[in-house]
Design a protein around this motif. Structure first.
Motif, PDB file in Angstrom:
ATOM      1  N   PRO A 179      -4.583 -10.717 -12.958  1.00  0.00           N
ATOM      2  CA  PRO A 179      -3.438 -10.127 -12.401  1.00  0.00           C
ATOM      3  C   PRO A 179      -3.145  -8.696 -13.057  1.00  0.00           C
ATOM      4  O   PRO A 179      -2.984  -8.725 -14.232  1.00  0.00           O
ATOM      5  CB  PRO A 179      -2.315 -11.253 -12.384  1.00  0.00           C
ATOM      6  CG  PRO A 179      -2.732 -11.856 -13.752  1.00  0.00           C
ATOM      7  CD  PRO A 179      -3.933 -11.796 -14.128  1.00  0.00           C
ATOM      8  N   ASP A 180      -2.633  -7.702 -12.165  1.00  0.00           N
ATOM      9  CA  ASP A 180      -2.151  -6.358 -12.547  1.00  0.00           C
ATOM     10  C   ASP A 180      -1.071  -6.041 -11.498  1.00  0.00           C
ATOM     11  O   ASP A 180      -1.569  -5.158 -10.766  1.00  0.00           O
ATOM     12  CB  ASP A 180      -3.355  -5.657 -12.668  1.00  0.00           C
ATOM     13  CG  ASP A 180      -2.541  -4.281 -13.515  1.00  0.00           C
ATOM     14  OD1 ASP A 180      -1.724  -3.977 -13.714  1.00  0.00           O
ATOM     15  OD2 ASP A 180      -3.481  -3.575 -13.839  1.00  0.00           O
ATOM     16  N   LEU A 181       0.032  -6.396 -11.558  1.00  0.00           N
ATOM     17  CA  LEU A 181       1.002  -6.245 -10.479  1.00  0.00           C
ATOM     18  C   LEU A 181       1.297  -4.681 -10.288  1.00  0.00           C
ATOM     19  O   LEU A 181       1.481  -4.183  -9.531  1.00  0.00           O
ATOM     20  CB  LEU A 181       2.337  -7.339 -10.665  1.00  0.00           C
ATOM     21  CG  LEU A 181       3.294  -6.850  -9.680  1.00  0.00           C
ATOM     22  CD1 LEU A 181       2.823  -7.451  -8.268  1.00  0.00           C
ATOM     23  CD2 LEU A 181       4.645  -7.823 -10.106  1.00  0.00           C
ATOM     24  N   GLY A 182       1.580  -4.248 -11.874  1.00  0.00           N
ATOM     25  CA  GLY A 182       2.060  -3.039 -11.870  1.00  0.00           C
ATOM     26  C   GLY A 182       1.060  -1.801 -11.349  1.00  0.00           C
ATOM     27  O   GLY A 182       1.344  -1.023 -10.399  1.00  0.00           O
ATOM     28  N   THR A 183      -0.235  -2.062 -11.525  1.00  0.00           N
ATOM     29  CA  THR A 183      -1.091  -1.003 -10.756  1.00  0.00           C
ATOM     30  C   THR A 183      -1.422  -1.293  -9.405  1.00  0.00           C
ATOM     31  O   THR A 183      -1.636  -0.328  -8.627  1.00  0.00           O
ATOM     32  CB  THR A 183      -2.599  -1.237 -11.571  1.00  0.00           C
ATOM     33  OG1 THR A 183      -2.465  -1.035 -13.083  1.00  0.00           O
ATOM     34  CG2 THR A 183      -3.567  -0.242 -11.215  1.00  0.00           C
ATOM     35  N   ALA A 184      -1.445  -2.592  -9.109  1.00  0.00           N
ATOM     36  CA  ALA A 184      -1.412  -2.901  -7.632  1.00  0.00           C
ATOM     37  C   ALA A 184      -0.436  -2.452  -6.906  1.00  0.00           C
ATOM     38  O   ALA A 184      -0.588  -1.586  -6.003  1.00  0.00           O
ATOM     39  CB  ALA A 184      -1.230  -4.513  -7.334  1.00  0.00           C
ATOM     40  N   LEU A 185       0.676  -2.115  -7.294  1.00  0.00           N
ATOM     41  CA  LEU A 185       1.924  -1.499  -6.786  1.00  0.00           C
ATOM     42  C   LEU A 185       1.849  -0.214  -6.638  1.00  0.00           C
ATOM     43  O   LEU A 185       2.130   0.714  -5.539  1.00  0.00           O
ATOM     44  CB  LEU A 185       3.311  -1.830  -7.644  1.00  0.00           C
ATOM     45  CG  LEU A 185       3.821  -3.362  -7.436  1.00  0.00           C
ATOM     46  CD1 LEU A 185       5.057  -3.606  -8.303  1.00  0.00           C
ATOM     47  CD2 LEU A 185       4.065  -3.720  -5.864  1.00  0.00           C
ATOM     48  N   LEU A 186       1.175   0.380  -7.725  1.00  0.00           N
ATOM     49  CA  LEU A 186       0.929   1.990  -7.831  1.00  0.00           C
ATOM     50  C   LEU A 186      -0.153   2.340  -6.587  1.00  0.00           C
ATOM     51  O   LEU A 186       0.016   3.313  -6.084  1.00  0.00           O
ATOM     52  CB  LEU A 186       0.302   2.518  -9.204  1.00  0.00           C
ATOM     53  CG  LEU A 186       1.738   2.288 -10.184  1.00  0.00           C
ATOM     54  CD1 LEU A 186       1.222   2.908 -11.469  1.00  0.00           C
ATOM     55  CD2 LEU A 186       2.760   3.523  -9.610  1.00  0.00           C
ATOM     56  N   VAL A 187      -1.237   1.493  -6.590  1.00  0.00           N
ATOM     57  CA  VAL A 187      -2.237   1.728  -5.692  1.00  0.00           C
ATOM     58  C   VAL A 187      -1.672   1.847  -4.247  1.00  0.00           C
ATOM     59  O   VAL A 187      -1.983   2.517  -3.070  1.00  0.00           O
ATOM     60  CB  VAL A 187      -3.329   0.775  -5.665  1.00  0.00           C
ATOM     61  CG1 VAL A 187      -4.362   0.833  -4.689  1.00  0.00           C
ATOM     62  CG2 VAL A 187      -4.135   1.111  -7.157  1.00  0.00           C
ATOM     63  N   ALA A 188      -0.735   0.647  -3.924  1.00  0.00           N
ATOM     64  CA  ALA A 188      -0.212   0.381  -2.838  1.00  0.00           C
ATOM     65  C   ALA A 188       0.647   1.651  -2.387  1.00  0.00           C
ATOM     66  O   ALA A 188       0.655   1.931  -1.309  1.00  0.00           O
ATOM     67  CB  ALA A 188       0.529  -0.705  -2.662  1.00  0.00           C
ATOM     68  N   ALA A 189       1.545   2.104  -3.246  1.00  0.00           N
ATOM     69  CA  ALA A 189       2.489   3.268  -3.069  1.00  0.00           C
ATOM     70  C   ALA A 189       1.487   4.625  -2.940  1.00  0.00           C
ATOM     71  O   ALA A 189       1.740   5.376  -1.896  1.00  0.00           O
ATOM     72  CB  ALA A 189       3.058   3.608  -4.632  1.00  0.00           C
ATOM     73  N   ALA A 190       0.400   4.689  -3.458  1.00  0.00           N
ATOM     74  CA  ALA A 190      -0.439   5.974  -3.282  1.00  0.00           C
ATOM     75  C   ALA A 190      -0.959   5.940  -1.861  1.00  0.00           C
ATOM     76  O   ALA A 190      -0.978   7.162  -1.247  1.00  0.00           O
ATOM     77  CB  ALA A 190      -1.513   5.936  -4.290  1.00  0.00           C
TER      78      ALA A 190
END
Length: 368
Positions: free
Chosen positions: A159-170
């Motif tokens: 799991p990598d919630l931080g990177t997932a959120l950044l990809v979703a934001a991008a």
């Protein structure tokens, strides 16, 4: 070689380099290298490795600036599919570090494909909307969200919630800039709030503890709350002028966790204080403002969406990391752009700056 020849060679080498962008980027990189030297004082190998990463990142930034934006549009889909394939390989063959399977071993090095998706996602979505610019309807936005959800879910499972959120934001920034209706955004926020109980159940135990300890870090001072407590102590103890370079007690007594990566801003704030933090904020603000100016002047729908999304992703990086270190946001593992240790993240960010330079230089050459 004569002076005139040398001058001409330098002019050709720097012709496509945007002065304000490269100046700000180098200033932040220099701050990052100095801070990392202090943070990794007892592990000099990291400083040497990051120096190499920075040189490679600057070279790739320069190369990206030489590429015409139309080339980026042509390679957007192959790049996205390649990174998606790498994410699938991570799920099967990836290295496990600290309980997470995020790295893909290549023999000579390991890469984190999720970092590359932060750039591949806005590329493919900007191309998609550019191809459908003449008739953007609900269906096109629905397809864009479907493209966004797949890699985001794969990264979240690492799991990598931080990177997932950044990809979703991008990806969301591209969709928003393409003209997403405010009614749809309001409906999405409503659905997200209503889904919080379900989303809460999907989170891992350590992720739920991070959110809970944000409200009361002292409830688990040696466990989930340790990161926030120690980082806020370091930030506060820096005062107005800081303790001085290499003089941070929280840093060198090893109280700050992950001080070379996610919590490097605590190291910087302790040693350079409010003045240093303000200078860094001004530099980030300058980077974001320059990026938004490039986006506003971009001649095509593709370049406007891409430049805007890349710039707003820089903004998200900085705000989330500083908020996390200051105890204002949950700990989600987001690096501080151009400062935190890490090769893949640094290269991705530098490629983003190079793409902005390319858009700025070629703006008069791209047909509208």
């Amino acid at each position: 070689m004569t002076t005139a020849a040398i001058r001409q060679l330098l002019e050709r080498f720097t012709a496509k380099i945007d002065g304000p962008l490269i100046g700000i980027a180098i200033a932040i990189l220099a701050i990052g290298l100095a801070t990392l030297y202090s943070a990794a004082y007892q592990a000099p190998g990291r400083f040497v490795a990051q120096t190499g990463n920075m040189l490679l990142a600057l070279a790739l930034m320069w190369l990206a600036a030489q590429v015409h934006p139309q080339v980026f549009m042509r390679i957007a889909v192959p790049v996205f599919l390649a990174v998606l394939l790498m994410l699938a390989c991570v799920a099967v063959f990836g290295d496990v570090r600290n309980g997470a399977r995020r790295w893909l071993p290549l023999g000579f090095a390991s890469i984190q494909p999720s970092e590359l998706m932060k750039l591949a996602m806005p590329l493919v979505l900007a191309r998609y909307f550019h191809r459908h610019e003449a008739a953007l309807r609900f269906r096109e936005f629905a397809v864009a969200f479907a493209i966004l959800i797949v890699p985001t879910a794969m990264i979240a499972r690492q799991p990598d919630l931080g990177t997932a959120l950044l990809v979703a934001a991008a990806g969301f920034y591209v969709i928003f800039l393409a003209g997403l209706s405010w009614k749809v955004i309001a409906a999405g926020i409503t659905v997200a709030l209503a889904s919080l109980p379900i989303l809460w159940g999907v989170l891992h135990d350590y992720q739920r503890r991070r959110f809970l300890t944000l409200l009361d870090p002292a409830s688990d001072p040696l466990g989930a709350g340790y990161h926030i407590i120690q980082s806020t102590i370091a930030v506060g103890s820096g005062g107005f002028t800081g303790k001085g370079w290499l003089e941070g007690t929280q840093t060198h007594l090893e109280f700050i966790p992950e001080r070379a990566t996610d919590f490097i801003f605590a190291v910087y704030s302790e040693e350079f204080g409010l003045i240093g933090a303000s200078i860094l904020l001004v530099l980030y603000l300058g980077l974001i403002m320059r990026g938004l100016m490039i986006a506003a002047n971009a001649p095509t729908f593709f370049t406007r969406l891409l430049a805007g999304a890349i710039t707003l992703t820089f903004f998200t990086y900085a705000v989330v990391n500083m908020g996390m270190v200051s105890g204002l946001l949950p700990v989600v593992g987001v690096p501080l752009p151009f400062i935190s240790y890490g090769g893949t993240s640094l290269i991705t960010l530098s490629l983003g700056v190079g793409i902005l330079m390319s858009i700025q230089y070629h703006r008069a050459l791209v047909q509208t």
